[in-house]
Design a protein around this motif. Sequence first.
Motif, PDB file in Angstrom:
ATOM      1  N   THR A 124      36.509-129.477 -33.795  1.00 46.73           N
ATOM      2  CA  THR A 124      36.728-130.680 -34.281  1.00 46.73           C
ATOM      3  C   THR A 124      35.528-131.759 -33.557  1.00 46.73           C
ATOM      4  O   THR A 124      35.450-132.804 -34.146  1.00 46.73           O
ATOM      5  N   SER A 125      34.835-131.378 -32.511  1.00 41.42           N
ATOM      6  CA  SER A 125      33.956-132.348 -31.979  1.00 41.42           C
ATOM      7  C   SER A 125      32.513-131.589 -31.916  1.00 41.42           C
ATOM      8  O   SER A 125      31.554-132.530 -31.982  1.00 41.42           O
ATOM      9  N   ALA A 126      32.331-130.341 -32.274  1.00 48.99           N
ATOM     10  CA  ALA A 126      31.070-129.875 -32.314  1.00 48.99           C
ATOM     11  C   ALA A 126      31.241-128.349 -32.679  1.00 48.99           C
ATOM     12  O   ALA A 126      31.935-127.883 -32.977  1.00 48.99           O
ATOM     13  N   THR A 127      30.023-127.937 -33.291  1.00 50.61           N
ATOM     14  CA  THR A 127      29.754-126.479 -33.511  1.00 50.61           C
ATOM     15  C   THR A 127      29.146-126.006 -32.368  1.00 50.61           C
ATOM     16  O   THR A 127      28.058-126.243 -31.966  1.00 50.61           O
ATOM     17  N   LYS A 128      29.651-124.572 -31.918  1.00 51.06           N
ATOM     18  CA  LYS A 128      28.891-124.135 -30.962  1.00 51.06           C
ATOM     19  C   LYS A 128      28.575-122.566 -31.543  1.00 51.06           C
ATOM     20  O   LYS A 128      29.386-122.120 -32.075  1.00 51.06           O
ATOM     21  N   THR A 129      27.535-122.311 -31.171  1.00 53.19           N
ATOM     22  CA  THR A 129      26.802-120.930 -31.957  1.00 53.19           C
ATOM     23  C   THR A 129      26.250-120.006 -30.582  1.00 53.19           C
ATOM     24  O   THR A 129      25.245-120.588 -30.013  1.00 53.19           O
ATOM     25  N   VAL A 130      26.587-118.940 -30.665  1.00 62.23           N
ATOM     26  CA  VAL A 130      26.043-118.157 -29.408  1.00 62.23           C
ATOM     27  C   VAL A 130      25.547-116.683 -30.140  1.00 62.23           C
ATOM     28  O   VAL A 130      26.313-116.320 -31.047  1.00 62.23           O
ATOM     29  N   LEU A 131      24.555-116.474 -29.515  1.00 60.83           N
ATOM     30  CA  LEU A 131      23.669-115.014 -29.899  1.00 60.83           C
ATOM     31  C   LEU A 131      24.174-114.085 -28.612  1.00 60.83           C
ATOM     32  O   LEU A 131      23.723-114.255 -27.717  1.00 60.83           O
ATOM     33  N   PHE A 132      24.737-112.890 -29.048  1.00 61.18           N
ATOM     34  CA  PHE A 132      24.908-111.843 -28.299  1.00 61.18           C
ATOM     35  C   PHE A 132      24.313-110.881 -28.362  1.00 61.18           C
ATOM     36  O   PHE A 132      23.989-110.187 -29.739  1.00 61.18           O
ATOM     37  N   ASN A 133      23.901-109.984 -27.400  1.00 60.67           N
ATOM     38  CA  ASN A 133      23.334-108.700 -27.529  1.00 60.67           C
ATOM     39  C   ASN A 133      24.174-107.480 -27.490  1.00 60.67           C
ATOM     40  O   ASN A 133      25.492-107.888 -27.424  1.00 60.67           O
ATOM     41  N   GLU A 134      23.862-106.285 -27.893  1.00 59.44           N
ATOM     42  CA  GLU A 134      24.971-105.091 -27.893  1.00 59.44           C
ATOM     43  C   GLU A 134      25.690-104.940 -26.494  1.00 59.44           C
ATOM     44  O   GLU A 134      26.476-104.010 -26.556  1.00 59.44           O
ATOM     45  N   LYS A 135      25.087-105.503 -25.480  1.00 64.46           N
ATOM     46  CA  LYS A 135      25.898-105.198 -24.349  1.00 64.46           C
ATOM     47  C   LYS A 135      26.910-106.335 -23.988  1.00 64.46           C
ATOM     48  O   LYS A 135      27.335-106.873 -22.992  1.00 64.46           O
ATOM     49  N   CYS A 136      27.005-107.290 -25.026  1.00 65.58           N
ATOM     50  CA  CYS A 136      27.932-108.593 -25.040  1.00 65.58           C
ATOM     51  C   CYS A 136      27.337-109.636 -24.025  1.00 65.58           C
ATOM     52  O   CYS A 136      28.224-110.240 -23.509  1.00 65.58           O
ATOM     53  N   GLU A 137      26.014-109.473 -23.605  1.00 63.57           N
ATOM     54  CA  GLU A 137      25.478-110.622 -22.883  1.00 63.57           C
ATOM     55  C   GLU A 137      25.005-111.622 -24.070  1.00 63.57           C
ATOM     56  O   GLU A 137      24.505-111.369 -24.825  1.00 63.57           O
ATOM     57  N   VAL A 138      25.063-113.031 -23.223  1.00 61.71           N
ATOM     58  CA  VAL A 138      24.540-114.093 -24.183  1.00 61.71           C
ATOM     59  C   VAL A 138      22.959-114.074 -24.063  1.00 61.71           C
ATOM     60  O   VAL A 138      22.684-114.145 -22.983  1.00 61.71           O
ATOM     61  N   VAL A 139      22.501-113.820 -25.313  1.00 55.96           N
ATOM     62  CA  VAL A 139      20.784-114.082 -25.278  1.00 55.96           C
ATOM     63  C   VAL A 139      20.611-115.604 -25.313  1.00 55.96           C
ATOM     64  O   VAL A 139      19.748-116.084 -25.060  1.00 55.96           O
ATOM     65  N   THR A 141      22.230-124.792 -35.383  1.00 52.80           N
ATOM     66  CA  THR A 141      22.552-124.093 -34.277  1.00 52.80           C
ATOM     67  C   THR A 141      22.079-122.583 -34.444  1.00 52.80           C
ATOM     68  O   THR A 141      21.591-122.145 -33.462  1.00 52.80           O
ATOM     69  N   ILE A 142      21.972-122.370 -35.544  1.00 59.11           N
ATOM     70  CA  ILE A 142      21.920-120.708 -36.039  1.00 59.11           C
ATOM     71  C   ILE A 142      20.036-120.765 -35.674  1.00 59.11           C
ATOM     72  O   ILE A 142      19.552-119.842 -35.140  1.00 59.11           O
ATOM     73  N   LYS A 143      19.478-121.832 -36.505  1.00 60.07           N
ATOM     74  CA  LYS A 143      18.122-121.910 -36.354  1.00 60.07           C
ATOM     75  C   LYS A 143      17.373-121.935 -35.069  1.00 60.07           C
ATOM     76  O   LYS A 143      16.429-121.254 -34.678  1.00 60.07           O
ATOM     77  N   LYS A 144      18.528-122.820 -33.934  1.00 61.06           N
ATOM     78  CA  LYS A 144      17.950-123.050 -32.788  1.00 61.06           C
ATOM     79  C   LYS A 144      18.073-121.747 -31.882  1.00 61.06           C
ATOM     80  O   LYS A 144      17.327-121.462 -31.247  1.00 61.06           O
ATOM     81  N   ILE A 145      19.329-120.908 -31.990  1.00 59.26           N
ATOM     82  CA  ILE A 145      19.240-119.661 -31.303  1.00 59.26           C
ATOM     83  C   ILE A 145      18.462-118.732 -31.823  1.00 59.26           C
ATOM     84  O   ILE A 145      17.783-117.950 -30.909  1.00 59.26           O
ATOM     85  N   MET A 146      17.948-118.642 -32.993  1.00 58.06           N
ATOM     86  CA  MET A 146      17.181-117.643 -33.591  1.00 58.06           C
ATOM     87  C   MET A 146      15.756-117.833 -32.991  1.00 58.06           C
ATOM     88  O   MET A 146      14.971-116.963 -32.651  1.00 58.06           O
ATOM     89  N   ILE A 147      15.188-119.255 -33.074  1.00 59.37           N
ATOM     90  CA  ILE A 147      13.929-119.597 -32.607  1.00 59.37           C
ATOM     91  C   ILE A 147      13.562-119.299 -31.106  1.00 59.37           C
ATOM     92  O   ILE A 147      12.884-118.833 -30.716  1.00 59.37           O
ATOM     93  N   SER A 154      22.318-119.972 -26.773  1.00 60.47           N
ATOM     94  CA  SER A 154      23.320-120.579 -27.491  1.00 60.47           C
ATOM     95  C   SER A 154      23.045-121.761 -27.683  1.00 60.47           C
ATOM     96  O   SER A 154      22.055-122.678 -27.185  1.00 60.47           O
ATOM     97  N   ALA A 155      23.514-122.678 -28.535  1.00 63.08           N
ATOM     98  CA  ALA A 155      23.455-123.974 -29.123  1.00 63.08           C
ATOM     99  C   ALA A 155      24.626-124.621 -29.273  1.00 63.08           C
ATOM    100  O   ALA A 155      25.599-124.066 -29.742  1.00 63.08           O
ATOM    101  N   SER A 156      24.642-126.050 -29.349  1.00 58.48           N
ATOM    102  CA  SER A 156      25.810-126.556 -29.638  1.00 58.48           C
ATOM    103  C   SER A 156      25.293-128.119 -30.446  1.00 58.48           C
ATOM    104  O   SER A 156      24.121-128.580 -29.920  1.00 58.48           O
ATOM    105  N   GLN A 157      26.023-128.563 -31.370  1.00 63.41           N
ATOM    106  CA  GLN A 157      25.702-129.785 -31.976  1.00 63.41           C
ATOM    107  C   GLN A 157      27.067-130.526 -32.363  1.00 63.41           C
ATOM    108  O   GLN A 157      27.818-130.101 -33.039  1.00 63.41           O
TER     109      GLN A 157
END
Length: 115
Positions: A11-26, A57-63, A28-31
């Motif tokens: 309700t206040s922001a979108t949060k996007t996180v990219l994880f590797n196959e070990k479930c580690e955060v690679v 946020t997807i563009k940001k984490i991918m870049i 993240s971005a929020s808007q």
Amino acid sequence: MRYLIGIDIGTSATKTVLFNEKCEVVASASQEYPLYQPQNGWAEQEPTDWANAVEATIKKIMIESGVAKEDVKGIGLSGQMHGLVMLVWIRVLSQAPCHLLLMNGISAVICRKWW
């Protein structure tokens, strides 16, 4: 390596996180986006704010990560509850005809009076 993207459309922001196959955060971005209150006790949001935030946020984490899009094997979505988005109108008009109506306690009382 394979990756997964988790997206929380809140309700206040979108949060996007990219994880590797070990479930580690690679990466993240929020808007954030606004909550519209046209009258006292009303709570609304603009669905295009969500779409723009998800895209940004997807563009940001991918870049930021440098991960190739082909290596992303899945996307999970989570969204805020108790809201009404008129999807048929979005499909026909290519945009929402009005703000999303958030069904919090006060909004529910107002809606009962109207219906």
